[in-house]
Design a protein around this motif. Structure first.
Motif, mmCIF file in Angstrom:
data_model
loop_
_atom_site.group_PDB
_atom_site.id
_atom_site.type_symbol
_atom_site.label_atom_id
_atom_site.label_comp_id
_atom_site.label_asym_id
_atom_site.label_seq_id
_atom_site.Cartn_x
_atom_site.Cartn_y
_atom_site.Cartn_z
ATOM 1 N N PHE A 73 0.981 -1.201 0.044
ATOM 2 C CA PHE A 73 -0.047 0.067 0.024
ATOM 3 C C PHE A 73 0.824 0.983 -0.075
ATOM 4 O O PHE A 73 0.477 2.242 -0.770
ATOM 5 C CB PHE A 73 -0.771 -0.048 1.424
ATOM 6 C CG PHE A 73 -2.036 1.095 1.109
ATOM 7 C CD1 PHE A 73 -3.069 1.089 0.265
ATOM 8 C CD2 PHE A 73 -2.009 2.090 2.238
ATOM 9 C CE1 PHE A 73 -3.723 2.233 0.341
ATOM 10 C CE2 PHE A 73 -2.928 3.272 2.140
ATOM 11 C CZ PHE A 73 -3.800 3.355 1.394
ATOM 12 N N GLU A 74 1.752 1.301 0.779
ATOM 13 C CA GLU A 74 2.859 2.400 0.881
ATOM 14 C C GLU A 74 3.364 2.748 -0.432
ATOM 15 O O GLU A 74 3.679 3.754 -0.806
ATOM 16 C CB GLU A 74 3.807 2.209 2.050
ATOM 17 C CG GLU A 74 4.870 3.281 2.017
ATOM 18 C CD GLU A 74 6.142 3.077 3.152
ATOM 19 O OE1 GLU A 74 6.767 3.757 3.407
ATOM 20 O OE2 GLU A 74 6.022 1.685 3.589
ATOM 21 N N LYS A 75 3.785 1.411 -1.002
ATOM 22 C CA LYS A 75 4.558 1.749 -2.645
ATOM 23 C C LYS A 75 3.244 2.204 -3.632
ATOM 24 O O LYS A 75 3.890 3.168 -4.342
ATOM 25 C CB LYS A 75 5.048 0.413 -3.235
ATOM 26 C CG LYS A 75 6.179 -0.236 -2.378
ATOM 27 C CD LYS A 75 6.482 -1.406 -2.988
ATOM 28 C CE LYS A 75 7.876 -1.967 -2.116
ATOM 29 N NZ LYS A 75 8.148 -3.253 -2.471
ATOM 30 N N ILE A 76 2.252 2.067 -3.392
ATOM 31 C CA ILE A 76 1.241 2.543 -4.254
ATOM 32 C C ILE A 76 1.137 3.957 -4.151
ATOM 33 O O ILE A 76 1.083 4.899 -4.925
ATOM 34 C CB ILE A 76 -0.102 1.737 -4.010
ATOM 35 C CG1 ILE A 76 0.149 0.371 -4.769
ATOM 36 C CG2 ILE A 76 -1.248 2.634 -4.936
ATOM 37 C CD1 ILE A 76 -1.000 -0.536 -4.312
ATOM 38 N N ILE A 77 0.900 4.383 -2.811
ATOM 39 C CA ILE A 77 0.800 5.791 -2.401
ATOM 40 C C ILE A 77 1.979 6.614 -2.822
ATOM 41 O O ILE A 77 1.848 7.731 -3.508
ATOM 42 C CB ILE A 77 0.636 5.996 -0.914
ATOM 43 C CG1 ILE A 77 -0.825 5.186 -0.430
ATOM 44 C CG2 ILE A 77 0.544 7.338 -0.370
ATOM 45 C CD1 ILE A 77 -1.918 5.804 -0.981
ATOM 46 N N ARG A 78 3.256 5.993 -2.518
ATOM 47 C CA ARG A 78 4.402 6.690 -2.949
ATOM 48 C C ARG A 78 4.545 7.039 -4.379
ATOM 49 O O ARG A 78 4.914 8.135 -4.840
ATOM 50 C CB ARG A 78 5.769 6.264 -2.343
ATOM 51 C CG ARG A 78 5.868 6.229 -0.939
ATOM 52 C CD ARG A 78 7.203 5.637 -0.526
ATOM 53 N NE ARG A 78 7.371 5.532 0.887
ATOM 54 C CZ ARG A 78 7.975 6.420 1.733
ATOM 55 N NH1 ARG A 78 8.093 7.879 0.853
ATOM 56 N NH2 ARG A 78 7.904 6.472 2.929
ATOM 57 N N SER A 79 3.906 5.930 -5.284
ATOM 58 C CA SER A 79 4.086 6.245 -6.894
ATOM 59 C C SER A 79 3.177 7.234 -7.205
ATOM 60 O O SER A 79 3.113 7.828 -8.076
ATOM 61 C CB SER A 79 3.703 4.906 -7.374
ATOM 62 O OG SER A 79 2.546 4.336 -7.286
ATOM 63 N N MET A 80 1.896 7.250 -6.302
ATOM 64 C CA MET A 80 0.985 8.022 -6.898
ATOM 65 C C MET A 80 1.393 9.620 -6.442
ATOM 66 O O MET A 80 1.346 10.658 -7.322
ATOM 67 C CB MET A 80 -0.437 8.001 -6.074
ATOM 68 C CG MET A 80 -1.014 6.761 -6.758
ATOM 69 S SD MET A 80 -2.414 6.137 -5.291
ATOM 70 C CE MET A 80 -3.400 7.595 -5.562
ATOM 71 N N VAL A 81 2.046 9.934 -5.543
ATOM 72 C CA VAL A 81 2.580 11.256 -4.893
ATOM 73 C C VAL A 81 3.867 11.811 -5.681
ATOM 74 O O VAL A 81 3.900 12.820 -6.274
ATOM 75 C CB VAL A 81 2.836 11.078 -3.393
ATOM 76 C CG1 VAL A 81 3.791 12.149 -3.050
ATOM 77 C CG2 VAL A 81 1.707 10.809 -2.472
ATOM 78 N N GLU A 82 4.584 10.612 -6.271
ATOM 79 C CA GLU A 82 5.728 11.076 -7.015
ATOM 80 C C GLU A 82 5.549 11.351 -8.460
ATOM 81 O O GLU A 82 6.245 11.915 -9.019
ATOM 82 C CB GLU A 82 6.832 9.857 -7.065
ATOM 83 C CG GLU A 82 7.521 9.681 -5.414
ATOM 84 C CD GLU A 82 8.502 8.361 -5.374
ATOM 85 O OE1 GLU A 82 8.278 7.674 -6.214
ATOM 86 O OE2 GLU A 82 8.815 8.324 -4.141
ATOM 87 N N ASN A 83 4.163 10.830 -9.063
ATOM 88 C CA ASN A 83 4.020 11.026 -10.419
ATOM 89 C C ASN A 83 3.124 12.552 -10.527
ATOM 90 O O ASN A 83 2.816 13.296 -10.634
ATOM 91 C CB ASN A 83 3.093 9.925 -11.068
ATOM 92 C CG ASN A 83 4.150 8.789 -11.121
ATOM 93 O OD1 ASN A 83 5.089 8.850 -11.285
ATOM 94 N ND2 ASN A 83 3.372 7.700 -10.947
#
Length: 83
Positions: A73-83
């Motif tokens: 879940f953290e990886k998904i959130i991070r990828s959304m924030v970084e894009n």
């Protein structure tokens, strides 16, 4: 340790039992198939049952634990924030 599993299901849940080698599968809603799985499980020796249980616990820890889920879940959130 984990416990050996008997599941009378299809789909993803059946795939997990097969992939993890943690127990036996029966056909859903098929009483004879379920009875056969229970009878087969009852004939297995302790080492086979223990192996199923260890496989179940190991698979859970590596793939389905709260820590694993949180990390995904953290990886998904991070990828959304970084894009």
């Amino acid at each position: 340790f984990g416990k050996p599993i008997i599941m009378a299901v299809k789909g993803d849940a059946a795939d997990i039992v097969e992939k993890s080698r943690s127990g036996l599968l029966a056909k859903p809603e098929d009483v004879d198939s379920i009875v056969n799985a229970v009878e087969l499980m009852s004939t297995l020796d302790k080492s086979d049952l223990s192996k199923f249980g260890k496989n179940a616990k190991s698979f859970y820890r590596k793939n389905m634990s709260i820590e694993v889920g949180t990390s995904k879940f953290e990886k998904i959130i991070r990828s959304m924030v970084e894009n």
